[in-house]
Design a protein around this motif. Sequence first.
Motif, PDB file in Angstrom:
ATOM      1  N   THR A  37       0.833  -1.203   0.000  1.00 44.12           N
ATOM      2  CA  THR A  37       0.000   0.000   0.000  1.00 44.12           C
ATOM      3  C   THR A  37       0.868   1.253   0.000  1.00 44.12           C
ATOM      4  OG1 THR A  37      -1.720  -1.176   1.242  1.00 44.12           O
ATOM      5  CG2 THR A  37      -1.825   1.223   1.229  1.00 44.12           C
ATOM      6  N   LEU A  40       2.225   1.746  -3.423  1.00 46.37           N
ATOM      7  CA  LEU A  40       1.185   2.295  -4.285  1.00 46.37           C
ATOM      8  C   LEU A  40       0.993   3.788  -4.016  1.00 46.37           C
ATOM      9  CD1 LEU A  40      -1.035   1.745  -6.387  1.00 46.37           C
ATOM     10  CD2 LEU A  40      -2.582   1.214  -4.481  1.00 46.37           C
ATOM     11  N   ALA A  41       1.018   4.173  -2.721  1.00 47.77           N
ATOM     12  CA  ALA A  41       0.880   5.584  -2.366  1.00 47.77           C
ATOM     13  C   ALA A  41       2.039   6.402  -2.923  1.00 47.77           C
ATOM     14  CB  ALA A  41       0.801   5.734  -0.849  1.00 47.77           C
ATOM     15  N   SER A  42       3.249   5.836  -2.869  1.00 43.40           N
ATOM     16  CA  SER A  42       4.416   6.515  -3.421  1.00 43.40           C
ATOM     17  C   SER A  42       4.259   6.731  -4.918  1.00 43.40           C
ATOM     18  CB  SER A  42       5.688   5.702  -3.137  1.00 43.40           C
ATOM     19  OG  SER A  42       6.825   6.323  -3.704  1.00 43.40           O
ATOM     20  N   MET A  43       3.752   5.706  -5.626  1.00 48.89           N
ATOM     21  CA  MET A  43       3.529   5.845  -7.060  1.00 48.89           C
ATOM     22  C   MET A  43       2.452   6.882  -7.353  1.00 48.89           C
ATOM     23  SD  MET A  43       3.880   1.998  -8.665  1.00 48.89           S
ATOM     24  CE  MET A  43       3.034   1.068  -7.365  1.00 48.89           C
ATOM     25  N   GLY A  44       1.399   6.904  -6.535  1.00 48.95           N
ATOM     26  CA  GLY A  44       0.325   7.876  -6.731  1.00 48.95           C
ATOM     27  C   GLY A  44       0.801   9.303  -6.525  1.00 48.95           C
ATOM     28  N   LEU A  45       1.572   9.517  -5.460  1.00 53.77           N
ATOM     29  CA  LEU A  45       2.109  10.850  -5.198  1.00 53.77           C
ATOM     30  C   LEU A  45       3.094  11.250  -6.288  1.00 53.77           C
ATOM     31  CD1 LEU A  45       2.311  13.319  -3.401  1.00 53.77           C
ATOM     32  CD2 LEU A  45       3.975  12.113  -1.981  1.00 53.77           C
ATOM     33  N   ALA A  47       3.018  10.293  -9.427  1.00 52.08           N
ATOM     34  CA  ALA A  47       2.233  10.656 -10.616  1.00 52.08           C
ATOM     35  C   ALA A  47       1.636  12.045 -10.471  1.00 52.08           C
ATOM     36  CB  ALA A  47       1.134   9.623 -10.844  1.00 52.08           C
ATOM     37  N   MET A  48       1.179  12.381  -9.269  1.00 48.81           N
ATOM     38  CA  MET A  48       0.598  13.694  -9.028  1.00 48.81           C
ATOM     39  C   MET A  48       1.627  14.807  -9.233  1.00 48.81           C
ATOM     40  SD  MET A  48      -1.423  15.024  -5.629  1.00 48.81           S
ATOM     41  CE  MET A  48       0.064  15.140  -4.626  1.00 48.81           C
ATOM     42  N   LEU A 202       7.958   7.482  -8.169  1.00 50.26           N
ATOM     43  CA  LEU A 202       7.273   6.430  -8.928  1.00 50.26           C
ATOM     44  C   LEU A 202       8.155   5.186  -9.003  1.00 50.26           C
ATOM     45  CD1 LEU A 202       4.841   5.597 -10.660  1.00 50.26           C
ATOM     46  CD2 LEU A 202       6.004   6.614 -12.625  1.00 50.26           C
ATOM     47  N   GLY A 205       8.211   3.493  -5.621  1.00 52.97           N
ATOM     48  CA  GLY A 205       7.005   2.713  -5.367  1.00 52.97           C
ATOM     49  C   GLY A 205       7.024   1.377  -6.083  1.00 52.97           C
ATOM     50  N   CYS A 209       7.063  -2.312  -4.165  1.00 48.97           N
ATOM     51  CA  CYS A 209       6.064  -3.338  -4.495  1.00 48.97           C
ATOM     52  C   CYS A 209       6.682  -4.568  -5.138  1.00 48.97           C
ATOM     53  CB  CYS A 209       5.003  -2.749  -5.425  1.00 48.97           C
ATOM     54  SG  CYS A 209       3.934  -1.528  -4.639  1.00 48.97           S
TER      55      CYS A 209
END
Length: 238
Positions: A37, A40-45, A47-48, A202, A205, A209
């Motif tokens: 998780t 995934l949060a690291s990848m989401g941030l 991407a943002m 990204l 993350g 994972c």
Amino acid sequence: MLIGPYVNGSVVTIGGIVGAFLGSRLPERLRNALPQTFGLASMGLGAMLIVKVKFMPAVVLAMVLGAVIGEMLGVERGLGKMAGATRGFIDKVIPPRQGLSQEEFMDKFVAILVLFCASGTGIFGAMHEGMTGDPSILYIKTILDLFTSAIFATSLGYAVATIAVPQIMIQLALATLATLIMPLTTASMMADFSAAGGLIMLATGLRICGIKMFPVANMLPALLLVMPFSFLWASYIA
């Protein structure tokens, strides 16, 4: 007086100690699921942050040349040796927890070292406090780091708590230098800096994972190159 870096580092230490102490007391499924998780949060941030980019060619050039410099200097190899030495020192004081090989330990330790010390939130938050005296951004990161350090420490042990030392040093240096750096930057330079940090997050993350073992530490020199490249691109090409 700077406060944020010390609060952030203290919480990482506390989270690392508590997580290592709990260790196997937490359910196995929880210890396995939560790092995914966080990845995934690291990848989401990441991407943002990437979508804020102004001059992507300048960012790509900085990432490529930064990775070349990192590979030539052996940044990740050096961090791996440091991680191994840290684990060796900790293991002499506290009996090691079985389960992770030295290679697995180094892979995860280097990934979270970058996550804690070189995240866009931490870098920008430290610079922001240095310029304005407002530590609120670092306080947000502190809340996240408490749980992140605790969860990773359940598998990596007390070595996670030692990440607070380089983290505090980096944030203090950035906050101190911010008064010299920030007046020289433009909105485009900051956007491209955030985008480079987002690409690194990204990759971090994906590594956490277990999807792709990017040499994230070797990408860090890109953060030193991206602002000058962004300025040059805006001045002479764009």
